[in-house]
Design an enzyme around this catalytic site. Structure first.
Site, PDB file in Angstrom:
ATOM      1  N   CYS A   1      13.853  22.153 -14.272  1.00 31.25           N
ATOM      2  CA  CYS A   1      14.175  21.276 -13.141  1.00 31.25           C
ATOM      3  C   CYS A   1      13.147  21.340 -12.017  1.00 31.25           C
ATOM      4  CB  CYS A   1      15.557  21.607 -12.596  1.00 31.25           C
ATOM      5  SG  CYS A   1      16.886  21.469 -13.823  1.00 31.25           S
TER       6      CYS A   1
ATOM      7  N   HIS B   1      16.040  18.038  -5.889  1.00 26.20           N
ATOM      8  CA  HIS B   1      16.470  17.994  -7.286  1.00 26.20           C
ATOM      9  C   HIS B   1      17.949  17.647  -7.346  1.00 26.20           C
ATOM     10  CE1 HIS B   1      17.528  18.908 -11.312  1.00 26.20           C
ATOM     11  NE2 HIS B   1      18.108  20.060 -11.017  1.00 26.20           N
TER      12      HIS B   1
ATOM     13  N   ASN C   1      22.519  15.037 -13.722  1.00 24.72           N
ATOM     14  CA  ASN C   1      21.353  15.914 -13.611  1.00 24.72           C
ATOM     15  C   ASN C   1      20.386  15.560 -14.733  1.00 24.72           C
ATOM     16  OD1 ASN C   1      19.492  18.023 -13.660  1.00 24.72           O
ATOM     17  ND2 ASN C   1      21.010  19.600 -13.246  1.00 24.72           N
TER      18      ASN C   1
END
Length: 344
Positions: free
Chosen positions: A129, A271, A301
């Site tokens: 990520c 993020h 996500n």
């Protein structure tokens, strides 16, 4: 002075929209079943994560991570007004869901873009990520050094094929979706230190490596693959706490290093891990709430893709415009984290 400029932005998500209620009825092939496969629903997922929908690729084996990456890359190239992909002399691809163990997915993207001529270097980043900010730092260094003139930085993820559609995997499965985002970067001659990529910093703490991982195989064993660890494992509480600490500290340090305040930043694009996480970071880092942009409600996500995908989405919605200054703070397994300040 040579500075690195973002020349184009592009994003891509698959057509299939899976909402929270449908998710509960899907089997491992993403086929809706008469009975719930996971004890969850919108009332459980949305308050905990902020996610309402996510995107899935078809379940017929027709789409790989590289295909998502290529779709986003083509849109970024078009936005940069680059008609011939051969102008790209470097590809940096961040993903935790590569097409295969090796070779790296960047070379597959290179081939699918039709530029496999030997004149385009390819790098795969496995910072999960955090890969987009790690990639920005790498691209910035390459451009400033004169190593490459047109860099394609991509974050792409195909999560849906590696999720556990049972109660055992619920806490992870509800979070993730498929998608890709890309930017094209190149040199710009300017004395304006507040233009282009202004600042990047990245960090890692390997003591958290086993708090969020997907093993699949263990190379120290023979045979190294036994098929028993196919799904991601996460200590959610430890990851949450570490993410808050890393993202808050990194955001503050970035402003100080760049000699800026929040008045100098147009948008905060973190993020997209979990809306509760974002809200906590925003509160503790004292980010003005009206400057925060999110896409987790739409896409879930998307790991390495989440920042460029969010940039592309809100630019198309008319909020992000050329000349706006962005701060992006990320956190991923490893643990890895970092912050970038840049102008689009």
């Amino acid at each position: 002075m040579i500075r690195t400029k973002i020349l184009g932005i592009g994003g891509y998500v698959p057509d299939r929209v899976v909402d929270n209620d449908e998710l509960a009825y899907l089997n491992a092939r993403h086929e809706r079943q008469p009975a719930r496969q996971i004890d969850t629903d919108d009332a459980w997922i949305r308050p905990r994560t902020g996610i309402e929908t996510r995107r899935y690729v078809p379940n017929d084996g027709s789409v790989a991570t590289s295909d998502l990456a290529v779709a986003a890359a083509k849109r970024a190239l078009a936005d940069a007004r680059i008609e011939d992909a051969h102008e790209i002399d470097c590809i940096i691809l961040g993903t935790l869901s590569p097409d295969m163990h090796f070779p790296g997915t960047a070379v597959i993207v290179q081939r699918k873009l039709g530029i496999a001529s030997g004149n385009c270097a390819c790098f795969d980043l496995r910072q999960q990520c955090s890969a987009f900010v790690y990639g920005l730092q790498l691209a910035d260094a390459f451009v400033r050094a004169g190593t490459y003139r047109r860099i394609l930085l991509i974050g792409a993820e195909l999560h849906s094929h590696s999720l556990d559609f049972s109660m055992r995997g619920r806490d992870v499965t509800v979070l993730f979706g498929d998608g890709a985002g890309a930017v094209v970067l190149g040199p710009n001659e300017t004395d304006d230190r507040a233009s282009g990529i202004v600042h990047t910093d990245v960090h890692a703490d390997g003591s958290g490596a086993m708090d969020l991982y997907l093993k699949i195989f263990d190379i120290k064993k023979l045979p190294y693959f036994d098929g028993t660890e196919l799904y991601a494992q996460m200590d959610g509480k430890r990851v949450f706490r570490a993410a808050i600490a890393g993202m808050v500290a990194s955001s503050r340090a970035a402003l100080a290093a760049a000699r800026m305040s929040w008045s100098d930043i147009d948008w905060f694009v973190p993020h997209q891990a979990n809306l509760r996480l974002t809200e906590t970071v925003v509160e503790l880092a004292q980010v003005p709430p009206d400057k925060v942009l999110s896409s987790i409600d739409r896409f879930g996500n998307t790991s390495a893709a989440s920042v460029p995908l969010t940039l592309d989405y809100w630019r198309r919605e008319g909020k992000i415009a050329r000349g706006h200054r962005i701060m992006s703070t990320v956190f991923g397994s490893g643990f890895t984290w970092g912050t970038a300040i840049f102008t689009v």
